[in-house]
Scaffold this motif. Structure first.
Motif, PDB file in Angstrom:
ATOM      1  N   TYR A  25       1.055  -1.106  -0.019  1.00 21.16           N
ATOM      2  CA  TYR A  25       0.353   0.198  -0.005  1.00 21.16           C
ATOM      3  C   TYR A  25       0.980   1.283  -0.229  1.00 21.16           C
ATOM      4  CZ  TYR A  25      -4.102  -2.873   1.761  1.00 21.16           C
ATOM      5  OH  TYR A  25      -5.154  -3.498   2.072  1.00 21.16           O
ATOM      6  N   THR A  30      -6.117  -0.034  -4.670  1.00 19.67           N
ATOM      7  CA  THR A  30      -5.979  -0.203  -3.636  1.00 19.67           C
ATOM      8  C   THR A  30      -7.190   0.521  -3.119  1.00 19.67           C
ATOM      9  OG1 THR A  30      -3.188  -0.540  -3.556  1.00 19.67           O
ATOM     10  CG2 THR A  30      -4.412  -0.046  -1.441  1.00 19.67           C
ATOM     11  N   THR A  52      -3.470   4.805  -2.241  1.00 23.45           N
ATOM     12  CA  THR A  52      -4.058   3.548  -1.052  1.00 23.45           C
ATOM     13  C   THR A  52      -5.248   4.581  -1.798  1.00 23.45           C
ATOM     14  OG1 THR A  52      -2.990   2.467   0.050  1.00 23.45           O
ATOM     15  CG2 THR A  52      -4.655   3.468   1.193  1.00 23.45           C
ATOM     16  N   GLN A  87      -6.521  -4.900  -3.607  1.00 20.63           N
ATOM     17  CA  GLN A  87      -5.722  -5.347  -2.044  1.00 20.63           C
ATOM     18  C   GLN A  87      -6.551  -4.046  -1.227  1.00 20.63           C
ATOM     19  OE1 GLN A  87      -2.137  -4.468  -1.183  1.00 20.63           O
ATOM     20  NE2 GLN A  87      -1.788  -2.529  -2.268  1.00 20.63           N
TER      21      GLN A  87
END
Ligand SMILES: [Zn+2]
Length: 446
Positions: free
Chosen positions: A143, A209, A170, A237
């Motif tokens: 991240y 992300t 992120t 993710q």
């Protein structure tokens, strides 16, 4: 280490005790799951493994101009793979006394706000890759901060070093301080720009992300879901069911969804490329859906213990009626170690508290081939013809306590591996090879 003179051959030989997994072991003693050469030679050309042979064949494999790295007696494994780590949290690790939501607000968001500065981000990227390599980790799924530049800094540094890194910017557009917020459109556009510039450029890849459901609006999750549908080869993710207060908050923010996983599912973010960090407090419906979708539950034991989140149900998920794919990760900076060895040690302890067992060969499979399969990279995490030559060389007797423990004699390979994961750290890493090139990590430690 001895190296002969470098002459114009691109063949590299690495000699030692070579261990690589062929498949997931079914508990301790499953020797068919791996290949092991007590005296082996890894033959490398152009960054890839050509073959693994017996040490006695060295004359056939060598010759004038070929570089030999002789680690006889040391263990040579595929470089470790960390499937969940936060690049901008290297100065958040070891922050005292909070659980998840307070920990984010008090420590993490202020630290991540600094990564908008490209000079700072570039310096942090150098530290980050140095540190993971020192610990024997050659690939990590990372991240970044909310700043696109943070992901760019890490990808650029990884490209320079030749490592394979998977990095996301992120996304977060609510419930955090303004200086770490983006919005639905910018998160989509920045991620798309990263994908077109970096995804598949050399060894680098980009990960979609969203941080987690609390910090993304429905509009942002929808935008990222559409991006995931447009780029089905990209990993996704996020975090899932780490902490009970978090789960209750998600329930309030998304009252129309069946549960936490269903929030991500609704926006097209759940599938075989999805890495769901933590996945501790799953409902039976969520477990069934994780199983059906092929999504991966990412076990982050040092983080789960440190932030007090809960005990991951490894065997329940792996061997239940609806089996779920599992990966292992550090989750630095909620996690407390960059070392996958230390991470495996804590995984073992979490499982002890659940009445479960994690054998050493299951743990080492997870750190290497298991994690490679979880992220869909069959040419990582193994030492065999065609695989990337990312290797870690380990000395099981690197500390007095470990040498003393293993000096009692006649240790089996599995016993040695168990000592390594229980007592091991970056001190056991003698050397790391990335694409066949030695990184000199032992000098960095000394
Ligand atoms: Zn995390």
């Amino acid at each position: 280490m001895t190296s002969s003179d470098r002459l114009p051959s691109d063949r590299i030989l690495v000699r030692g005790r070579v261990l690589s997994f062929k498949r997931r072991p079914h508990g301790a003693g499953d020797t068919d799951a791996y290949s092991y050469f007590e005296d082996g030679v890894v033959v490398i050309e152009a960054g890839r493994v050509i073959e693994v042979a017996e040490g006695g064949e060295i004359d056939r494999l060598g010759g004038e101009g070929i570089v030999l790295h002789d680690f006889s007696g040391k263990l040579i494994l595929p470089g470790f793979i960390d499937t969940h780590i936060h690049f901008p949290q290297t100065q958040v690790i070891a922050s005292y006394g909070e659980q998840l939501l307070e920990w984010l607000t008090r420590y993490t968001f202020p630290a991540e706000s600094r990564y908008g500065d490209p000079v700072f981000a570039a310096a942090q990227a150098r530290f980050f890759i140095d540190e993971v390599l020192r610990n024997g980790t050659t690939t990590a799924v990372c991240y970044g901060s909310m700043h696109k530049g943070s992901a760019e800094a890490l990808l650029a540094e990884s490209e320079r070093r030749g490592t394979a890194m998977f990095v996301g910017k992120t996304a977060m557009d609510r419930n955090a301080p303004p200086d770490v917020l983006d919005n639905a459109q910018s998160a989509h556009d920045d991620t798309e720009a990263l994908i077109s510039a970096w995804h598949g450029r050399g060894r680098q890849k980009v990960v979609i992300t969203p941080r987690f459901a609390i910090t993304s609006t429905p509009a942002q999750l929808e935008a990222l879901g559409s991006l995931a549908q447009a780029h089905p080869d990209c990993l996704v993710q996020t975090h899932l069911s780490e902490n009970l207060e978090e789960i209750a908050t998600v329930g309030r923010l998304f009252p129309d969804r069946a549960d936490y996983l269903d929030v991500y599912d609704h926006y097209g973010l759940v599938g075989p490329k999805s890495l769901m960090g933590h996945s501790i407090h799953l409902t039976p419906r969520e477990i069934r859906r994780m199983s059906d979708s092929g999504a991966v539950a990412v076990f982050c034991p040092t983080s789960n213990l440190f932030i007090g989140s809960g005990l991951f149900d490894y065997k329940g998920l792996e061997g239940g009626e609806h089996p779920v794919r599992i990966a292992l990760a550090t989750d630095v900076g909620g996690g407390t170690s960059y070392s996958m060895l230390a991470t495996a040690a804590e995984a073992y302890k979490v499982m002890q508290l659940k009445g479960q067992k994690l054998s050493a060969i299951e743990a080492f499979h997870l750190m290497t081939r298991g994690n490679a399969e979880a992220i869909g990279e069959p040419d990582l995490g193994r030492i065999a013809a065609g695989a990337h030559a990312d290797l870690v060389v380990l000395d099981s007797t690197a500390t007095p306590a470990m040498a003393h423990r293993l000096a009692m004699g006649s240790s089996s390979l599995e016993e040695e591996l168990f000592v390594l994961m229980t007592l091991g750290s970056e001190r056991n890493v003698c050397e790391v090879f990335v694409g066949g090139r030695p990184q000199g990590v032992q000098k960095a430690i000394a």
